[in-house]
Scaffold this active site. Structure first.
Site, PDB file in Angstrom:
ATOM      1  N   LYS A  69      11.528  -1.807   4.024  1.00  0.00           N
ATOM      2  CA  LYS A  69      12.141  -2.239   2.765  1.00  0.00           C
ATOM      3  C   LYS A  69      12.238  -1.117   1.746  1.00  0.00           C
ATOM      4  O   LYS A  69      13.057  -1.174   0.821  1.00  0.00           O
ATOM      5  CB  LYS A  69      11.349  -3.398   2.168  1.00  0.00           C
ATOM      6  CG  LYS A  69       9.883  -3.104   1.916  1.00  0.00           C
ATOM      7  CD  LYS A  69       9.147  -4.335   1.429  1.00  0.00           C
ATOM      8  CE  LYS A  69       7.635  -4.113   1.388  1.00  0.00           C
ATOM      9  NZ  LYS A  69       7.068  -4.062   2.770  1.00  0.00           N
ATOM     10  N   HIS A 197      -3.381  -5.864   1.476  1.00  0.00           N
ATOM     11  CA  HIS A 197      -2.606  -4.883   0.711  1.00  0.00           C
ATOM     12  C   HIS A 197      -3.238  -4.795  -0.667  1.00  0.00           C
ATOM     13  O   HIS A 197      -3.350  -5.794  -1.368  1.00  0.00           O
ATOM     14  CB  HIS A 197      -1.142  -5.313   0.601  1.00  0.00           C
ATOM     15  CG  HIS A 197      -0.200  -4.196   0.264  1.00  0.00           C
ATOM     16  ND1 HIS A 197      -0.324  -3.434  -0.876  1.00  0.00           N
ATOM     17  CD2 HIS A 197       0.893  -3.713   0.918  1.00  0.00           C
ATOM     18  CE1 HIS A 197       0.649  -2.528  -0.913  1.00  0.00           C
ATOM     19  NE2 HIS A 197       1.394  -2.674   0.155  1.00  0.00           N
ATOM     20  N   GLU A 271       0.807   0.415   6.267  1.00  0.00           N
ATOM     21  CA  GLU A 271       2.211   0.131   5.979  1.00  0.00           C
ATOM     22  C   GLU A 271       2.740   0.996   4.836  1.00  0.00           C
ATOM     23  O   GLU A 271       3.185   0.488   3.803  1.00  0.00           O
ATOM     24  CB  GLU A 271       2.380  -1.353   5.631  1.00  0.00           C
ATOM     25  CG  GLU A 271       1.924  -2.304   6.724  1.00  0.00           C
ATOM     26  CD  GLU A 271       1.865  -3.751   6.259  1.00  0.00           C
ATOM     27  OE1 GLU A 271       2.227  -4.024   5.089  1.00  0.00           O
ATOM     28  OE2 GLU A 271       1.454  -4.615   7.045  1.00  0.00           O
TER      29      GLU A 271
END
Length: 437
Positions: A69, A197, A271
């Site tokens: 993204k 996260h 990530e």
């Protein structure tokens, strides 16, 4: 790696010691000859490559799964695929993109905890099995659409030290993990790991340690034989951020050795998005209009009115630039300046007051560090075209990506090589920093 075709992915090889800045010079000359002044990005694949080497050196136990993204430029995706990274995808379209650019299904994690059923079925059809969840309804959908999925439980962690917090929207409280895992067992689903996260642009490396410790607790108490830990993103992409990547990596390594030692059999992934992309892109915009106004400066304890320069450039908040200017010093007279994007919306303002030398209509501004979450969120509002991307790479890096012999030695040599001083072809060069609400 023959599949990385420079013509197919619009990759320009910088021959004869050419630099990115020289490439931009040439591109502007070409556009001027064609009577064109549209904005464009230049993607420096060498920068992506060096970031990969830095990651490998500082986080050797952690495999990066690039957050698609952040930037979907095909040349970038193909480069990262050639370097062996995995990919964090959040939709059917992102999965389709990375598969078309060389990734294999086993190198994809469908890292969205709330997925449309059609997208789950697509992942199953393409052999993408690893995906995240954080609630019982999602488990029910997955059991119906992809019962052979390899599931990763996303938990909430402390993200209070991050500029953009994500745990209000995603993640299950660690106290609720037991119930979710029991439900997964009842549905016959296979939970293989835990993810978290700490938020975007984390300013406290200790947040990773706390989160890793929370994940270890889930591993210890849930009774599943789990084999994957996903430590998410939040890594800075430039040296301008107060917390350096190397500091974060050191804290992560210590925490992993304590809670998930190398012989524990758990694979560690992350990530990163901004980390790889931010400094790899430079944006060139054109000043297409200018207004000079006079403003009473008495409130500033000055006797004379202020001259305020207002400039209009052909990319803005609705395009690539959700940023504000961190401007450098100039040796000539400077004026209070406002820079506007091209649309008719008065919110399309890049800066409301900065000191700049006087610019002229037709001049170009170069904006550095524009690779993260710019193109991927841009639009063509008011009919203004999105910025084009030109990708460049040096021959040395190109040979490494193409699989020449002694690639390890070549990588190390390239990484340690001192940067040549860039040609300062333009009067104005801006450093841009992400603006958070």
């Amino acid at each position: 790696m023959a599949a990385l075709d420079p013509k197919r992915y619009d990759i320009n090889i910088l021959e004869n010691g050419g630099t990115v800045r020289e490439f931009i010079d040439k591109k502007i000359d070409e556009l001027s000859l064609a009577d064109c002044s549209e904005p464009f990005h230049v993607a420096d694949l060498d920068d992506v490559y060096k970031k990969h080497l830095t990651w490998s050196e500082n986080l050797p136990r952690v495999t990066p799964f690039y957050a698609v993204k952040c930037n979907t430029t095909p040349a970038v995706i193909r480069t990262l695929s050639a370097l062996g990274t995995g990919f964090d995808c959040a939709s059917k379209a992102e999965i389709e993109l990375v598969l078309s650019l060389g990734a294999t299904p086993d190198r994809i994690i469908y890292a969205h905890t709330t997925k449309p059923e059609a997208h789950i079925k697509y992942a199953r059809a393409r052999g993408v099995h690893m995906m995240t969840f954080d609630n019982q309804d999602e488990l029910t959908k997955i059991a119906r659409c992809h019962p052979s999925a390899k599931l990763v439980l996303r938990i909430t962690v402390d993200d209070s030290s991050s500029l953009r917090r994500l745990n209000l929207k995603f993640g299950a409280r660690p106290a609720a993990a037991g119930g979710l895992l029991r439900r997964a067992g009842e549905l016959g689903l296979d939970v293989v790991g835990v993810s978290f996260h700490v938020g975007c642009m984390c300013s406290d490396s200790r947040a990773y340690r706390r989160a890793i410790a929370d994940a270890r607790h889930v591993f210890n108490t849930m009774g599943f034989q789990m084999s994957l830990l996903d430590i998410g993103g939040g890594f800075p992409g430039s040296d301008n951020f107060p917390l350096k990547f190397e500091e974060i990596a050191e804290c992560i390594n210590v925490a992993l050795d304590e809670f998930f030692p190398p012989d524990c059999g758990v694979q560690i992934i992350a990530e990163p998005g901004r980390y790889f992309m931010e400094t790899a892109f430079t944006l060139a915009v054109n000043v297409f209009a200018k207004t000079v106004t006079m403003e009473d400066a008495a409130e500033h304890n000055e006797g004379d009115p202020d001259i305020v320069m207002m400039y209009y450039v052909n990319d803005g908040l609705y395009g690539s630039l959700r940023f504000f200017i961190n401007h450098p010093e100039f040796g000539e007279r400077r004026y209070r300046s406002v820079i506007w994007g091209p649309t008719c919306d008065s919110m399309d303002r890049l800066t409301d007051s900065c000191l700049l030398p006087e610019l002229q209509v037709g001049e170009w501004l170069l904006m550095d560090a524009t690779g993260a979450y710019t193109l991927s969120v841009s639009s063509n509002f008011n009919g203004f075209e999105r910025a084009t991307v030109f990708s460049v790479v040096t021959p040395e890096t190109w040979r490494a990506l193409s699989g020449v012999k002694n690639v390890v030695c070549l990588c190390i040599k390239h990484y340690k090589k001192k940067k040549k001083k860039k040609k300062n072809s333009y009067k104005f060069f801006f450093k841009f920093c992400q603006k958070f609400q």
